[in-house]
Design a protein around this motif. Structure first.
Motif, mmCIF file in Angstrom:
data_model
loop_
_atom_site.group_PDB
_atom_site.id
_atom_site.type_symbol
_atom_site.label_atom_id
_atom_site.label_comp_id
_atom_site.label_asym_id
_atom_site.label_seq_id
_atom_site.Cartn_x
_atom_site.Cartn_y
_atom_site.Cartn_z
ATOM 1 N N GLY A 98 1.944 35.572 35.505
ATOM 2 C CA GLY A 98 2.418 36.364 36.623
ATOM 3 C C GLY A 98 1.713 37.704 36.713
ATOM 4 O O GLY A 98 1.188 38.213 35.726
ATOM 5 N N VAL A 106 5.849 37.838 39.087
ATOM 6 C CA VAL A 106 6.327 36.960 38.023
ATOM 7 C C VAL A 106 5.896 37.543 36.681
ATOM 8 O O VAL A 106 4.800 38.081 36.544
ATOM 9 N N LEU A 150 7.734 33.638 33.318
ATOM 10 C CA LEU A 150 7.573 32.830 34.531
ATOM 11 C C LEU A 150 8.794 32.908 35.439
ATOM 12 O O LEU A 150 9.130 31.981 36.151
ATOM 13 N N ARG A 151 9.440 34.053 35.387
ATOM 14 C CA ARG A 151 10.580 34.352 36.264
ATOM 15 C C ARG A 151 10.202 35.519 37.182
ATOM 16 O O ARG A 151 9.442 36.394 36.792
ATOM 17 N N THR A 152 10.777 35.528 38.378
ATOM 18 C CA THR A 152 10.551 36.617 39.313
ATOM 19 C C THR A 152 11.225 37.881 38.795
ATOM 20 O O THR A 152 12.363 37.838 38.327
ATOM 21 N N GLN A 200 16.199 37.761 32.428
ATOM 22 C CA GLN A 200 15.261 36.832 33.061
ATOM 23 C C GLN A 200 15.407 35.421 32.492
ATOM 24 O O GLN A 200 15.352 34.441 33.236
ATOM 25 N N ASP A 203 10.521 30.730 38.468
ATOM 26 C CA ASP A 203 10.135 31.094 39.826
ATOM 27 C C ASP A 203 9.747 29.825 40.590
ATOM 28 O O ASP A 203 9.029 28.972 40.055
ATOM 29 N N VAL A 253 6.102 28.918 40.576
ATOM 30 C CA VAL A 253 5.638 28.348 39.300
ATOM 31 C C VAL A 253 5.888 26.847 39.295
ATOM 32 O O VAL A 253 5.008 26.048 38.983
#
Length: 111
Positions: A40, A70, A74-76, A89, A95, A98
């Motif tokens: 991200g 991100v 791998l999370r917003t 998170q 996300d 992803v």
């Protein structure tokens, strides 16, 4: 013979990673699998520019995606990236971008 990948680490500075040239092996068998690298734009553990550099030394097909907002998990993350938000998170789903890139890549790679 080896190749050297120079990667910057925000905590340790520049790190040289030695990568054997030639085919990679796994338990004595040839492992020439394509590689998907997802990161991200707010990854504070691995500089997204370093992921793109890794593709130059990987001897197999290499695809990289840097996804906006991100983090390394791998999370917003809409706010500024920080390790302090990792616990929160980790409780959220991946996300959607992803997941979409992963499923698209697997579908295309298995054709």
């Amino acid at each position: 013979m080896t190749s050297i990948a120079r990667c910057s680490d925000r905590r340790r500075g520049v790190v040289d990673v030695e990568i054997p040239s030639g085919p990679l092996t796994l338990r004595g068998s040839l492992a020439l699998a394509p590689v998907l690298a997802l990161t991200g734009s707010k990854d504070i553990q691995v500089d997204p520019a370093d992921v793109e550099r890794m593709g130059r030394v990987v001897p197999t097909p290499f695809t990289v995606h840097v996804i906006d907002d991100v983090t390394h998990l791998l999370r917003t993350e809409p706010g500024p990236p920080t390790l302090r938000t990792y616990r929160t998170q980790a409780q959220r789903p991946l996300d959607p971008g992803v997941v979409q890139r992963l499923t698209d890549w697997v579908s295309e790679t298995l054709r």
